[in-house]
Scaffold this motif. Structure first.
Motif, PDB file in Angstrom:
ATOM      1  N   VAL A 317       0.821  -1.222   0.000  1.00 40.35           N
ATOM      2  CA  VAL A 317       0.000   0.000   0.000  1.00 40.35           C
ATOM      3  C   VAL A 317       0.854   1.271   0.000  1.00 40.35           C
ATOM      4  O   VAL A 317       0.629   2.198  -0.780  1.00 40.35           O
ATOM      5  CB  VAL A 317      -0.968   0.004   1.206  1.00 40.35           C
ATOM      6  CG1 VAL A 317      -1.666   1.364   1.335  1.00 40.35           C
ATOM      7  CG2 VAL A 317      -2.015  -1.091   1.037  1.00 40.35           C
ATOM      8  N   SER A 318       1.849   1.312   0.888  1.00 40.36           N
ATOM      9  CA  SER A 318       2.683   2.525   0.978  1.00 40.36           C
ATOM     10  C   SER A 318       3.453   2.767  -0.331  1.00 40.36           C
ATOM     11  O   SER A 318       3.682   3.910  -0.720  1.00 40.36           O
ATOM     12  CB  SER A 318       3.653   2.429   2.153  1.00 40.36           C
ATOM     13  OG  SER A 318       4.490   1.300   2.021  1.00 40.36           O
ATOM     14  N   LYS A 319       3.832   1.683  -1.019  1.00 40.99           N
ATOM     15  CA  LYS A 319       4.526   1.836  -2.312  1.00 40.99           C
ATOM     16  C   LYS A 319       3.572   2.447  -3.354  1.00 40.99           C
ATOM     17  O   LYS A 319       3.969   3.286  -4.154  1.00 40.99           O
ATOM     18  CB  LYS A 319       5.017   0.476  -2.829  1.00 40.99           C
ATOM     19  CG  LYS A 319       6.110  -0.167  -1.992  1.00 40.99           C
ATOM     20  CD  LYS A 319       6.469  -1.516  -2.621  1.00 40.99           C
ATOM     21  CE  LYS A 319       7.380  -2.325  -1.708  1.00 40.99           C
ATOM     22  NZ  LYS A 319       7.596  -3.679  -2.260  1.00 40.99           N
ATOM     23  N   ALA A 320       2.320   1.967  -3.333  1.00 41.17           N
ATOM     24  CA  ALA A 320       1.340   2.452  -4.302  1.00 41.17           C
ATOM     25  C   ALA A 320       1.047   3.934  -4.088  1.00 41.17           C
ATOM     26  O   ALA A 320       0.918   4.695  -5.046  1.00 41.17           O
ATOM     27  CB  ALA A 320       0.046   1.648  -4.198  1.00 41.17           C
ATOM     28  N   HIS A 326       2.547  11.057  -3.955  1.00 43.56           N
ATOM     29  CA  HIS A 326       2.924  11.395  -5.328  1.00 43.56           C
ATOM     30  C   HIS A 326       2.628  10.271  -6.311  1.00 43.56           C
ATOM     31  O   HIS A 326       2.148  10.513  -7.425  1.00 43.56           O
ATOM     32  CB  HIS A 326       4.412  11.731  -5.405  1.00 43.56           C
ATOM     33  CG  HIS A 326       4.771  12.995  -4.687  1.00 43.56           C
ATOM     34  ND1 HIS A 326       6.057  13.299  -4.284  1.00 43.56           N
ATOM     35  CD2 HIS A 326       4.002  14.036  -4.273  1.00 43.56           C
ATOM     36  CE1 HIS A 326       6.060  14.466  -3.681  1.00 43.56           C
ATOM     37  NE2 HIS A 326       4.830  14.931  -3.655  1.00 43.56           N
ATOM     38  N   ASN A 327       2.900   9.019  -5.907  1.00 43.52           N
ATOM     39  CA  ASN A 327       2.787   7.905  -6.851  1.00 43.52           C
ATOM     40  C   ASN A 327       1.342   7.683  -7.287  1.00 43.52           C
ATOM     41  O   ASN A 327       1.043   7.560  -8.480  1.00 43.52           O
ATOM     42  CB  ASN A 327       3.352   6.623  -6.231  1.00 43.52           C
ATOM     43  CG  ASN A 327       3.652   5.560  -7.289  1.00 43.52           C
ATOM     44  OD1 ASN A 327       4.477   5.760  -8.171  1.00 43.52           O
ATOM     45  ND2 ASN A 327       2.951   4.439  -7.214  1.00 43.52           N
ATOM     46  N   ILE A 328       0.434   7.659  -6.323  1.00 38.90           N
ATOM     47  CA  ILE A 328      -0.968   7.395  -6.672  1.00 38.90           C
ATOM     48  C   ILE A 328      -1.593   8.589  -7.407  1.00 38.90           C
ATOM     49  O   ILE A 328      -2.429   8.425  -8.300  1.00 38.90           O
ATOM     50  CB  ILE A 328      -1.787   7.027  -5.407  1.00 38.90           C
ATOM     51  CG1 ILE A 328      -3.112   6.392  -5.837  1.00 38.90           C
ATOM     52  CG2 ILE A 328      -2.004   8.219  -4.488  1.00 38.90           C
ATOM     53  CD1 ILE A 328      -3.831   5.671  -4.715  1.00 38.90           C
ATOM     54  N   LYS A 368      -3.228   9.632   5.257  1.00 36.67           N
ATOM     55  CA  LYS A 368      -3.218   9.121   3.879  1.00 36.67           C
ATOM     56  C   LYS A 368      -1.856   9.303   3.220  1.00 36.67           C
ATOM     57  O   LYS A 368      -1.448   8.508   2.376  1.00 36.67           O
ATOM     58  CB  LYS A 368      -4.306   9.811   3.046  1.00 36.67           C
ATOM     59  CG  LYS A 368      -5.707   9.296   3.334  1.00 36.67           C
ATOM     60  CD  LYS A 368      -6.726   9.877   2.350  1.00 36.67           C
ATOM     61  CE  LYS A 368      -8.085   9.240   2.553  1.00 36.67           C
ATOM     62  NZ  LYS A 368      -9.082   9.722   1.569  1.00 36.67           N
ATOM     63  N   LYS A 369      -1.149  10.364   3.615  1.00 38.73           N
ATOM     64  CA  LYS A 369       0.170  10.633   3.036  1.00 38.73           C
ATOM     65  C   LYS A 369       1.146   9.491   3.294  1.00 38.73           C
ATOM     66  O   LYS A 369       2.084   9.282   2.519  1.00 38.73           O
ATOM     67  CB  LYS A 369       0.748  11.932   3.607  1.00 38.73           C
ATOM     68  CG  LYS A 369       0.179  13.194   2.993  1.00 38.73           C
ATOM     69  CD  LYS A 369       0.828  14.427   3.612  1.00 38.73           C
ATOM     70  CE  LYS A 369       0.223  15.706   3.058  1.00 38.73           C
ATOM     71  NZ  LYS A 369       0.816  16.902   3.703  1.00 38.73           N
ATOM     72  N   ILE A 370       0.951   8.769   4.420  1.00 37.58           N
ATOM     73  CA  ILE A 370       1.869   7.660   4.728  1.00 37.58           C
ATOM     74  C   ILE A 370       1.209   6.310   4.433  1.00 37.58           C
ATOM     75  O   ILE A 370       1.633   5.259   4.918  1.00 37.58           O
ATOM     76  CB  ILE A 370       2.375   7.724   6.195  1.00 37.58           C
ATOM     77  CG1 ILE A 370       1.207   7.659   7.188  1.00 37.58           C
ATOM     78  CG2 ILE A 370       3.198   8.971   6.424  1.00 37.58           C
ATOM     79  CD1 ILE A 370       1.642   7.447   8.634  1.00 37.58           C
ATOM     80  N   GLY A 371       0.126   6.355   3.625  1.00 35.00           N
ATOM     81  CA  GLY A 371      -0.493   5.114   3.157  1.00 35.00           C
ATOM     82  C   GLY A 371      -1.507   4.520   4.108  1.00 35.00           C
ATOM     83  O   GLY A 371      -1.927   3.380   3.935  1.00 35.00           O
TER      84      GLY A 371
END
Length: 410
Positions: A317-320, A326-328, A368-371
Motif C-alpha cells: 500500500v505505501s509503495k502504491a 505522489h505515486n498514486i 493518507k500521506k503515509i499510506g
C-alpha cells in the motif's frame, strides 16, 4: 536633401535590425504619408520615392493649374501665376509636380516624424520577434541568465531577446547564477502593448517530453512514441511510452543500460524520479503498470465514474501511494482514473474518510500521506511510530485512535 540625419538614423536601425528593402520602403512611406496628411489634410496627391540603398527620399505634390483667384483647395490646386513661377509655359488644366522639402513640413513635424519612424521600426522588430517565438512554442530553447529577481529569472538569448522564467515555472531545486545557460520550453508568447512577452518553463510536462525526443534517438526518429507525461516538478514523473515495432522494448530503450540514457534527463530536472512504463490499451494492465513499483493483487474498474478500486497486500500500500501521495496521484493523472487503494483482507475495515464528521479533513490527509487510509491500518500501528511518521501531535493521534476503537467496539 535637408535633415539627412533622419534617413541616416533610419539606416542605422535598418542595418542593426536587418529589415528587408521592401519592408523598409513600406515603413518609410507610411511614416511620411502620416506627416503629410497631418500638414496638408490629405496625402492622396503626393508621390513618395524612397531609395533605401542610397539613403535618400523624395516627396512630390501633384496639383492642377487653375485661373488666378479660383483656387478652392490649395493642396489640390495651384494658381496659374504660381505655376508659371515654377515653369513659365504652364497652362490652365495641366498637372504640376512640385518637390516638397522636409523643411517645408516644419521643425516640430520633423521631430515628430523621427519619433514615429523609430516607433514603427521597433514595432516591426517586435512583430518579427513575436512571430519567430510563436513558432517555437512547445520547443526546447536555451538562454543565458541575465538578471535574477524575486519572482522570476530574466534570460537573454544570443540575439539579445528577453525571456522570462517565472518562479512557478521553475523546478523547486533550481538555482541560477548570472551567466548560467538555462534550458526550458517556450511555453507562451504574447504581445503586450506591441512588446512580445516570452515565457519559458522547466516545470511543464512538455519539457520532459521534449527532453526524451532530444536525448533518446528512437523517440526522435519516431520508433518510440511518448503517449503521455505527468509530473510533480523536481519530485516524480511518469512517462508512458509505446512502440509499433515489436522488436523494440520502449522502456528499455528509454532507460538504457543501468539507466545510462535517462540519467542526463534526471540530472537536468534536479534528480526528478522518472518512472517509464509501457503504454497499453488494456486498462487493467495500464493502471497496474501506472502504480509501479507497487504490485497489484486485483482491480475493479467503474468506467462510467472513471474510478478504479485497487486491491493490494498491506505491505504494498505505501509503495502504491508513495511519498507525499505522489505515486498514486500521478498514476491517476496518467490513466485518467481516480484510484482507490484497498488492503487485502480489509473487507471488514472502514475507510478513514467515513469518519470525516469526527476527524478533521487535514488530519485524515496526514494519515493518507503515509499510506494509512482505513481505520484498521492506523490501529495496527504503535502511537510512537505514528508520531514519527506524521506531522501530528501525540494527543491528536490518541484522539483519532479512540474514535476508531469505538467504531469496532460497537
Amino acid at each position: 536633401m535637408e535633415n539627412l540625419a533622419l534617413i541616416d538614423s533610419f539606416s542605422e536601425f535598418k542595418d542593426d535590425k536587418q529589415i528587408d528593402r521592401v519592408t523598409l520602403m513600406a515603413i518609410l512611406e507610411e511614416v511620411f504619408r502620416s506627416a503629410l496628411k497631418k500638414k496638408y489634410g490629405s496625402d492622396d496627391n503626393f508621390d513618395i520615392i524612397v531609395n533605401p540603398d542610397k539613403g535618400d527620399l523624395e516627396i512630390w505634390r501633384n496639383r492642377i493649374v487653375v485661373a488666378d483667384g479660383e483656387v478652392e483647395d490649395p493642396n489640390e490646386e495651384i494658381s496659374l501665376s504660381a505655376a508659371q513661377k515654377i515653369e513659365p509655359d504652364f497652362e490652365i488644366g495641366e498637372d504640376v509636380s512640385e518637390e516638397v522639402k522636409l523643411i517645408d513640413l516644419g521643425r516640430r513635424a520633423i521631430l515628430a516624424l523621427r519619433q514615429n519612424l523609430i516607433s514603427k521600426i521597433h514595432e516591426h522588430d517586435n512583430t518579427i520577434i513575436y512571430k519567430q517565438f510563436k513558432d517555437l512554442e512547445g520547443e526546447i530553447y536555451t538562454a543565458e541568465v541575465h538578471h535574477i529577481r524575486h519572482r522570476a529569472v530574466i534570460l537573454l538569448d544570443d540575439e539579445g531577446n528577453e525571456l522570462i522564467l517565472p518562479k512557478e515555472k521553475q523546478i523547486p531545486s533550481d538555482f541560477f547564477r548570472k551567466g548560467d545557460n538555462v534550458r526550458g520550453i517556450i511555453e507562451s508568447v504574447d504581445l503586450k502593448g506591441n512588446k512580445p512577452t516570452i515565457i519559458m518553463s522547466r516545470a511543464n510536462p512538455i519539457f520532459l517530453e521534449k527532453l526524451f525526443e532530444q536525448e533518446i534517438p528512437e523517440v526522435f526518429d519516431g520508433l518510440i512514441t511518448v503517449k503521455k507525461v505527468v509530473r510533480i516538478p523536481g519530485e516524480k514523473a511518469k512517462v508512458a511510452v509505446d512502440s509499433y515495432d515489436d522488436r523494440i522494448d520502449p522502456v528499455g530503450a528509454c532507460v538504457g543500460m543501468k539507466g545510462s540514457r535517462i540519467h542526463g534527463i534526471v540530472r537536468e530536472l534536479g534528480n526528478e524520479n522518472i518512472d517509464v512504463i509501457n503504454y497499453t490499451s488494456n486498462l487493467n494492465l495500464y493502471i497496474t503498470r501506472a502504480l509501479s513499483p507497487a504490485k497489484v493483487t486485483s482491480i475493479k474498474i467503474d468506467e462510467e465514474k472513471k474510478r478504479a478500486e485497487v486491491i493490494l497486500r498491506p505491505e504494498e500500500v505505501s509503495k502504491a501511494i508513495g511519498r507525499g501521495g505522489h505515486n498514486i496521484r500521478l498514476a491517476g493523472q496518467l490513466t485518467g482514473y481516480e484510484i482507490d487503494v484497498i488492503r487485502e483482507g480489509a473487507e471488514e475495515d472502514v475507510e478513514l474518510s467515513e469518519f470525516s464528521d469526527e476527524i478533521e479533513g487535514w488530519i485524515i490527509q496526514e494519515f493518507k500521506k503515509i499510506g494509512l487510509d482505513t481505520a484498521k491500518s492506523i490501529l495496527e500501528h504503535d502511537i510512537n511510530d505514528l508520531v514519527k511518521r506524521t506531522d501530528l501531535e501525540e494527543e491528536t493521534i490518541r484522539d483519532v485512535i479512540n474514535i476508531l476503537k469505538e467504531e469496532f467496539e460497537e
